[in-house]
Scaffold this active site. Sequence first.
Site, mmCIF file in Angstrom:
data_model
loop_
_atom_site.group_PDB
_atom_site.id
_atom_site.type_symbol
_atom_site.label_atom_id
_atom_site.label_comp_id
_atom_site.label_asym_id
_atom_site.label_seq_id
_atom_site.Cartn_x
_atom_site.Cartn_y
_atom_site.Cartn_z
ATOM 1 N N CYS A 53 18.953 28.908 2.821
ATOM 2 C CA CYS A 53 19.576 28.034 3.823
ATOM 3 C C CYS A 53 18.910 28.089 5.196
ATOM 4 C CB CYS A 53 21.063 28.354 3.915
ATOM 5 S SG CYS A 53 22.010 27.018 4.715
ATOM 6 N N LYS B 41 18.477 36.970 2.678
ATOM 7 C CA LYS B 41 18.369 35.904 3.660
ATOM 8 C C LYS B 41 17.768 36.477 4.942
ATOM 9 C CE LYS B 41 21.238 32.165 5.604
ATOM 10 N NZ LYS B 41 22.596 31.560 5.531
ATOM 11 N N THR C 290 -18.007 -7.055 5.141
ATOM 12 C CA THR C 290 -16.792 -7.515 4.470
ATOM 13 C C THR C 290 -16.419 -6.678 3.249
ATOM 14 O OG1 THR C 290 -18.033 -9.057 3.078
ATOM 15 C CG2 THR C 290 -17.262 -9.870 5.214
ATOM 16 N N SER D 140 -13.959 -11.292 2.749
ATOM 17 C CA SER D 140 -14.504 -11.934 3.945
ATOM 18 C C SER D 140 -13.389 -12.564 4.774
ATOM 19 C CB SER D 140 -15.553 -12.988 3.570
ATOM 20 O OG SER D 140 -14.979 -14.059 2.848
ATOM 21 N N TYR E 298 26.123 30.694 15.184
ATOM 22 C CA TYR E 298 26.330 29.741 16.267
ATOM 23 C C TYR E 298 27.097 28.547 15.712
ATOM 24 C CZ TYR E 298 22.279 27.613 13.949
ATOM 25 O OH TYR E 298 21.429 27.083 13.021
ATOM 26 N N SER F 98 -22.001 -3.925 -5.139
ATOM 27 C CA SER F 98 -22.637 -4.578 -4.002
ATOM 28 C C SER F 98 -24.144 -4.509 -4.214
ATOM 29 C CB SER F 98 -22.256 -3.893 -2.688
ATOM 30 O OG SER F 98 -22.686 -2.541 -2.683
ATOM 31 N N GLU G 95 23.719 28.778 -2.328
ATOM 32 C CA GLU G 95 23.905 30.057 -1.655
ATOM 33 C C GLU G 95 25.266 30.665 -2.015
ATOM 34 O OE1 GLU G 95 23.694 31.516 3.045
ATOM 35 O OE2 GLU G 95 23.711 29.383 2.508
ATOM 36 N N GLY H 298 -14.851 -17.576 1.333
ATOM 37 C CA GLY H 298 -13.616 -18.132 0.788
ATOM 38 C C GLY H 298 -12.901 -17.144 -0.102
ATOM 39 N N GLY H 299 -13.421 -15.892 -0.148
ATOM 40 C CA GLY H 299 -12.779 -14.840 -0.927
ATOM 41 C C GLY H 299 -11.939 -13.931 -0.053
#
Length: 640
Positions: free
Chosen positions: A170, A116, A466, A363, A122, A477, A47, A359-360
């Site tokens: 700004c 702007k 699963t 799951s 303030y 699948s 600016e 066991g995978g």
Amino acid sequence: MPSNHFIRVAAACPVTHVGDIDFNVLHIKACIDRAIREKAKFIVFPELCITSYTCGDLFLQQLLLDQAERGLQEICTYSADKDTLIAVGAPLNLHTAVYNCAYLVFNGRILGIVPKSYIPNYEEYYERRWFTPGRAIVDRTVDLSFQKAVPFGVDLLFGDGLFQFGLEICEDLWSVVPPSSYLSLGGANIIGNLSASNEVVSKSDYRKQLVVSQSAKCMSSYIYAGAGIYESSTDVVFGGELLISENGNMLRTNARFQREDEVVTSIVDVDRLNLQRVKNISFREATPLVPWTVRQIAFSFNDTDFGRFDRNVDKHPFVPADEKQRQQRCREIFAIQTAALAKRVEHTGLKRVVVGISGGLDSTLALLVAVKTFDLLELPRKNIVTVTLPGFGTTDRTYHNAVELCHRLETDFREINIVAACLQHFKDIGHDPAVHDVTYENVQARERTQILMDIANKEAGLVVGTGDLSELALGWSTYNGDHMSMYAVNCSVPKTLVRYLVDYVAHEQATSEIAEILIDILDTPVTPELLPKSSEGQITQKTEEIVGPYELHDFFLYYFVRSEFAPDRILFLAKMAFADSYKEETIRKWLKIFVKRFFTQQFKRSAIPDGPKVGTVSLSPRGDWRMPSDASYNLWLNQL
């Protein structure tokens, strides 16, 4: 990959001397040169950088205002034939009012001047003493000493085909409704903010949050350039923060308080921003809120060469690279999964669930979710019926891990060997068991699912699915086999993240004995174990050797569904991300397989059970992804 999908942008902070126009212009030029060497096509400066921001009552001096215009003219002359868009800040004196403005310079001319909108007055700011708010200025032009009828107002949008630029200054960003919100709704996909935000403790953190948040809400790139330390005067200190964000992600930051000219650059993916806007209905429906008609200022780059592709492309977009963030992500996903299953269990009034355990990884995660859910509901773990269903390809390693894990978790464990039932089924349908084809494999998958469903009926329970998101995408699948369940807790968890979720539970929530089993499961190759094991008892069927690496498929999935990218664009990004891992022909091969399988397997996704959405990508036909099962993939495959 066409370069016009990307553009390199820059945020610059030159060394300045308060009120020294010649010095400031000299350093602005140096930053322009550096940004151009790095192939930046859009440069945002701080600016009032031509005069310096902290001139105070000097802004009321005609000498300073005249010299600022002269400096601006010098920058315009310097920009000729540079083919780069430059946003610089300077005051504009219009009769009885002075405006704090952003000037957009290109090839020797000012394309437009943006005032702007919000003038802070303030705390440490007293800008209304010198400047007039410009938020009501639209559809105006101004005459400068060196250029007539320059477009002036907050309604300006600067465009070059794919790239649409907007500017704010700004405090505008700090307002309740920043001008950039309207500019974005009007078409701007790259926003520049020329700023002079001073430093106080923790303000930088808040500033970054604002920039990231605004880029996300506007689905834009947001380039923020803050005034540097040499603006520091009297009671305030400036840090020269430079930020480049894109759609809620911070692409580039700098270290504040630098004592030399500084330029940071980043490549912005504008095509991705535009596609997100097309997808987002709320964004489209907000466009009538723009309070003025956008004035389109057209210009044209000679080229948009962005130089070396140094933009980071994450190999694993579903998995946060930062360990702390990754742990938090896993904690949240696991909580979503357990909350979802708890709701379904409570709603049905059923007190049992049935989980098939191989066991995978998948799951195992489903079982861990079930255990956590039953603990939350204060139901006994013995109400979790875990069933291992060894078949022709089950190995000792996966079998023992499944058995031991279920015992350690104190579930109602059962073992049902499916070999005899499958052999009987082969006989019934006239299939030679020596032929290890898709029938051989799917008979086993369907036999397992039938057993789980029947046990659920017998025990008045729910079969917990699963399968994961990656398998849904690839159709990996068996239809009406492992494809089916009564509630699928993993359905929107990609394979690359499943591993980290199991690891999270192992290290954060499991006993040392259970963690040991989980770690060994993590080290086991991904396999459906539907083909006979080797003579040594080892796994012979490894999923990633058949359909390809899951890290590639998850990458393809993310950009195909989440970003709506075409295959040629995905290929380009994958080459960048996996340059050190896979050759281009390998990536292309698996991407072709992904496209074919994704299209041809939609019929499976059109008939999947309920399951919780945990991330930004879901393939549920009732929510995120709706695609005809008979769509042709030729258009997409031809790009490869």
